[in-house]
Design a protein around this motif. Structure first.
Motif, PDB file in Angstrom:
ATOM      1  N   SER A  17       0.927  -1.235  -0.010  1.00  0.00           N
ATOM      2  CA  SER A  17      -0.092   0.125   0.095  1.00  0.00           C
ATOM      3  C   SER A  17       0.824   1.206  -0.149  1.00  0.00           C
ATOM      4  CB  SER A  17      -0.994  -0.273   1.177  1.00  0.00           C
ATOM      5  OG  SER A  17      -2.014  -1.034   1.269  1.00  0.00           O
ATOM      6  N   LEU A  18       2.022   1.277   0.740  1.00  0.00           N
ATOM      7  CA  LEU A  18       2.871   2.378   0.887  1.00  0.00           C
ATOM      8  C   LEU A  18       3.805   2.441  -0.260  1.00  0.00           C
ATOM      9  CD1 LEU A  18       3.679   2.574   4.694  1.00  0.00           C
ATOM     10  CD2 LEU A  18       2.210   3.949   3.269  1.00  0.00           C
ATOM     11  N   ASP A  19       4.172   1.286  -0.946  1.00  0.00           N
ATOM     12  CA  ASP A  19       5.187   0.982  -2.034  1.00  0.00           C
ATOM     13  C   ASP A  19       6.548   1.718  -1.669  1.00  0.00           C
ATOM     14  OD1 ASP A  19       6.046   0.764  -4.184  1.00  0.00           O
ATOM     15  OD2 ASP A  19       5.369   2.534  -5.365  1.00  0.00           O
ATOM     16  N   LEU A  20       6.995   1.481  -0.427  1.00  0.00           N
ATOM     17  CA  LEU A  20       8.120   1.781   0.264  1.00  0.00           C
ATOM     18  C   LEU A  20       9.043   0.715   0.412  1.00  0.00           C
ATOM     19  CD1 LEU A  20       6.960   4.917   2.518  1.00  0.00           C
ATOM     20  CD2 LEU A  20       8.090   5.142   0.358  1.00  0.00           C
ATOM     21  N   ASN A  21      10.494   0.646   0.138  1.00  0.00           N
ATOM     22  CA  ASN A  21      11.121  -0.364   0.648  1.00  0.00           C
ATOM     23  C   ASN A  21      11.376  -0.461   1.882  1.00  0.00           C
ATOM     24  OD1 ASN A  21      11.514  -0.952  -2.247  1.00  0.00           O
ATOM     25  ND2 ASN A  21      13.309   0.423  -2.534  1.00  0.00           N
ATOM     26  N   GLU A  22      11.617   0.661   2.469  1.00  0.00           N
ATOM     27  CA  GLU A  22      11.994   0.742   4.024  1.00  0.00           C
ATOM     28  C   GLU A  22      11.350   2.109   4.858  1.00  0.00           C
ATOM     29  OE1 GLU A  22      15.636  -1.013   6.622  1.00  0.00           O
ATOM     30  OE2 GLU A  22      16.116   0.447   5.196  1.00  0.00           O
TER      31      GLU A  22
END
Length: 218
Positions: free
Chosen positions: A158-163
């Motif tokens: 949902s956030l489409d973030l690696n970290e």
């Protein structure tokens, strides 16, 4: 005239639902102008009155009003100006959680949070702690409603973030209840079932918790 215009502007903001349940903020212009207006009126009464007793009474009234409003304002904002505690708008668990985060986070990993006011607490923390710390990196994203589980299986997707770090607390559950029902659709909603899914989400690990405040890491 300026005071009357500012008052009318505040009324428009209240009934126009531009500012919800915050009349003091809506009437901020009128409040600022009223202090100027009161100064002009009291000064005019004081200068045009020849009686010393009336002047003394005016001075006493002004001193009592100014001191009273100052004391009420200070103690309404701060738990104790002598002990340096955070305001009553923040619980002790929230304060402890943010302290722990500022002391233990990896500054190269950004934080995802629905409010950007963490920098205010950073300033407060810096004033009472001598050790240096880097300013928290913030992502441009917000935690999606229901943590995005309506459309994705994991919060990471949902956030489409690696970290990233994510901060949740009871505030995000209770906040929609503090606004008008007709306006709640504008704010993200989080249910107990959403937190159950978050606890079972393998893409997210719990970094810290104290019962009211949680820090997660993707």
């Amino acid at each position: 005239m300026l005071f009357l215009i500012a008052t009318l502007f505040g009324i428009v903001l209240i009934f126009g639902v531009s500012i919800i349940s915050e009349p003091i903020r809506a009437f901020s212009f009128a409040i600022v102008l009223s202090t100027i207006l009161c100064g002009i009126v009291f000064s005019d009464i004081f200068e045009n009155n020849e009686s010393k007793k009336i002047k003394e009474i005016i001075l006493i009234i002004m001193v009592v009003i100014i001191c009273s409003t100052s004391i009420i304002g200070i103690f309404n904002l701060y738990e104790s100006p002598l002990r340096g505690l955070p305001g009553s708008h923040m619980t002790l668990m929230n304060s402890n959680g943010l302290d722990w985060f500022l002391e233990n986070d990896n500054n190269s990993i950004p934080l995802t949070i629905n409010t950007k006011s963490i920098y205010k607490y950073e300033l407060y923390y810096l004033q009472f702690n001598n050790e240096r710390f880097e300013k928290t990196l913030l992502t441009t994203k917000k935690i999606p409603t229901h943590f995005g589980y309506e459309t994705n299986k994991t919060l990471s997707n949902s956030l489409d973030l690696n970290e990233t770090y994510i901060i949740t607390s009871e505030n995000i559950e209770q906040f929609p209840l503090a606004v008008l029902k007709s306006e709640r659709y504008k704010y993200p909603e989080y249910l107990n079932s959403d937190f159950d899914l978050l606890n079972n989400d393998k893409s997210v690990s719990k970094y810290y918790m104290n019962g009211e405040f949680e820090i997660w890491k993707i």
